[in-house]
Design a protein around this motif. Structure first.
Motif, PDB file in Angstrom:
ATOM      1  N   TYR A   9      43.062 -15.455  35.738  1.00  0.00           N
ATOM      2  CA  TYR A   9      42.036 -14.466  36.097  1.00  0.00           C
ATOM      3  C   TYR A   9      41.110 -14.217  34.920  1.00  0.00           C
ATOM      4  N   LEU A  10      39.821 -14.017  35.238  1.00  0.00           N
ATOM      5  CA  LEU A  10      38.834 -13.638  34.237  1.00  0.00           C
ATOM      6  C   LEU A  10      38.663 -12.126  34.242  1.00  0.00           C
ATOM      7  N   LYS A  11      38.450 -11.543  33.055  1.00  0.00           N
ATOM      8  CA  LYS A  11      38.188 -10.113  32.934  1.00  0.00           C
ATOM      9  C   LYS A  11      36.865  -9.927  32.192  1.00  0.00           C
ATOM     10  N   VAL A  12      35.994  -9.121  32.745  1.00  0.00           N
ATOM     11  CA  VAL A  12      34.689  -8.874  32.148  1.00  0.00           C
ATOM     12  C   VAL A  12      34.602  -7.401  31.777  1.00  0.00           C
ATOM     13  N   PHE A  13      34.259  -7.124  30.478  1.00  0.00           N
ATOM     14  CA  PHE A  13      34.171  -5.747  29.992  1.00  0.00           C
ATOM     15  C   PHE A  13      32.774  -5.503  29.415  1.00  0.00           C
ATOM     16  N   TYR A  43      40.437 -13.688  29.563  1.00  0.00           N
ATOM     17  CA  TYR A  43      41.163 -14.284  30.674  1.00  0.00           C
ATOM     18  C   TYR A  43      42.642 -13.935  30.564  1.00  0.00           C
ATOM     19  N   GLU A  44      43.309 -14.043  31.706  1.00  0.00           N
ATOM     20  CA  GLU A  44      44.752 -13.809  31.745  1.00  0.00           C
ATOM     21  C   GLU A  44      45.400 -14.917  32.555  1.00  0.00           C
ATOM     22  N   GLN A  45      46.303 -15.637  31.926  1.00  0.00           N
ATOM     23  CA  GLN A  45      46.999 -16.723  32.601  1.00  0.00           C
ATOM     24  C   GLN A  45      48.297 -16.223  33.234  1.00  0.00           C
TER      25      GLN A  45
END
Length: 351
Positions: free
Chosen positions: A141-145, A155-157
Motif C-alpha cells: 500500500y502507498l501512503k500519501v501525507f 509505502y507499506e509492504q
C-alpha cells in the motif's frame, strides 16, 4: 442471509500458521488480543463479517463415523459455547489442528483469527457465533501525507486488504445436535490445494434445509434439460429454453415444491417425467444427498438460481433471441433455397 448491524466483537485471538510441508511452524499468542480502538473494531467487523452478507448456503459439521464429537472443530466450538472462559485455549487448539491439516506444499502461510461474536443475525434469528478466519494474501500500500509545500509518499509492504477475506467460517450457536449452522467462504477455492479448508479442517456437509433443497432441485432439473434430455428426446434449443422458463415460473409462483405436481405442470410428457425422476435418483446416489419430493421453496435460492437459467437463443453471430413467454409464438424451419435454418417469430406490435 447474515446481517451484523447489532453484532459485537467479544473476543479475538490471533495466531500464525505456517505450512507443515515446507517445514514452517505455527506461532500461538499467549493471550487474546485486546481492542481499545473503536475504529479498529469497526474495521475488523467489516473485514470478518461483510463477506457473509451474500453467502446463502448453510452447512453443518459432520463426521464420517456419524459421531459429531469426533469432528475436531465441532468439539472446539462446543467447548467455547459451553464455557466462554476457555475461548483462548480452544483457539490455540484450532490453530494447531489447522497446522496439522495444512499438508499441501502450495498452502500459503498466514494469520489465523478466532473471534467470538454476539448478536449476529442469520435467517431472522439473532445468535452468538464463533468466527474463524485466515489471511493469506498480502499486498503493498502507498501512503500519501501532506508536508509543508508538498506531500510525502511512503509505502507499506505485507499489508492486508480488509475488502478481501481469504478464508472464513461462521459457526452459529443453534442446532447443536445437527452440527450447528455453519457458513463458509473461501476466495481461493478454485485451486486444488484449497479444499483443505472446508473438507479437512472443517469437515462440512450441506444442510438439508429449504434453501439447499430449492437450489439442488433447480440445479438437477437444469442439468437434466441441458445435458441429458437430448439423449432420449428430440428438442430444439427453443424447446429447452421453454422448459427452463416454465420451471423458473413454477418456483417463483409456488410456496412449496411437489415433485409430481412439478412434473405434470412443467415437463408434462410421461416419458420425460420418468426420465427426470430417474436422473434425480441417480444424482442423489452419486453425490450422497437427498432432494425431497416436497419442501418449502426458498425465494432467496430461486433468485440465485435464476441468474444461471439462460433464456437466450444464439443464432450464429448475427442474432440473439430472448425467449420469455409463449413457446407457441416461435417456430423453427428450414429454407431449402438457402440451405439454412430459420425461426419464425409471431408478435402483435413492436415495443
Amino acid at each position: 442471509m447474515v446481517t451484523f448491524f447489532e453484532a459485537a466483537l467479544e473476543h479475538l485471538s490471533i495466531h500464525r500458521i505456517g505450512n507443515k510441508m515446507q517445514e514452517e511452524f505455527y506461532v500461538l499468542s499467549e493471550e487474546p488480543f485486546r481492542i481499545d480502538d473503536e475504529l479498529l473494531n469497526n474495521l475488523l467487523m467489516q473485514y470478518y463479517l461483510k463477506p457473509f452478507e451474500k453467502v446463502n448456503e448453510v452447512y453443518r459439521f459432520m463426521h464420517s463415523s456419524g459421531n459429531l464429537e469426533l469432528n475436531e472443530m465441532f468439539h472446539f466450538c462446543t467447548e467455547i459455547f459451553d464455557d466462554p472462559l476457555r475461548f483462548h485455549e480452544n483457539s490455540q487448539m484450532m490453530a494447531k489442528f489447522l497446522y496439522d491439516v495444512s499438508t499441501h506444499p502450495k498452502i500459503k502461510s498466514g494469520e489465523l483469527y478466532v473471534v467470538s461474536f454476539k448478536n449476529v443475525q442469520i435467517e431472522g434469528e439473532v445468535l452468538d457465533a464463533i468466527g474463524v478466519f485466515k489471511s493469506e494474501t498480502k499486498e503493498t500500500y502507498l501512503k500519501v501525507f501532506p508536508e509543508k509545500s508538498g506531500f510525502r509518499l511512503e509505502y507499506e509492504q505485507e499489508g492486508i486488504n480488509i475488502q478481501k477475506l481469504d478464508k472464513g467460517v461462521l459457526i452459529f450457536k443453534t442446532d447443536k445436535s445437527e452440527g450447528y449452522k455453519v457458513l463458509v467462504t473461501d476466495q481461493t477455492n478454485r485451486s486444488t490445494e484449497a479444499v483443505y479448508w472446508k473438507d479437512d479442517f472443517l469437515k462440512l456437509q450441506i444442510r438439508n434445509d429449504s434453501y439447499n433443497q430449492t437450489s439442488a432441485a433447480l440445479g438437477v432439473y437444469k442439468d437434466f434439460i441441458t445435458t441429458r434430455v437430448d439423449e432420449e428426446f428430440e428438442l430444439t434449443k427453443a424447446d429447452k429454453i421453454d422448459l427452463l422458463n416454465k420451471s423458473m415460473k413454477y418456483f417463483k409462483e409456488k410456496e412449496s415444491f411437489d415433485l409430481d405436481e412439478f412434473s405434470n405442470e412443467v415437463i408434462v410428457n410421461p416419458d420425460a417425467i420418468a426420465s427426470f425422476k430417474a436422473y434425480k435418483s441417480n444424482y442423489e446416489q452419486e453425490f450422497d444427498t437427498e432432494i425431497n419430493d416436497s419442501f418449502d421453496i426458498s425465494a432467496a435460492a430461486v433468485k440465485t438460481q435464476a441468474r444461471k437459467f439462460k433464456s437466450i437463443l444464439k443464432l450464429d453471430k448475427n442474432f440473439h433471441i430472448y425467449i420469455h413467454g409463449d413457446r407457441e409464438l416461435i417456430e423453427k424451419g428450414f429454407d431449402e433455397g438457402r440451405s439454412m435454418n430459420f425461426y419464425k417469430v409471431f408478435f402483435k406490435e413492436e415495443q
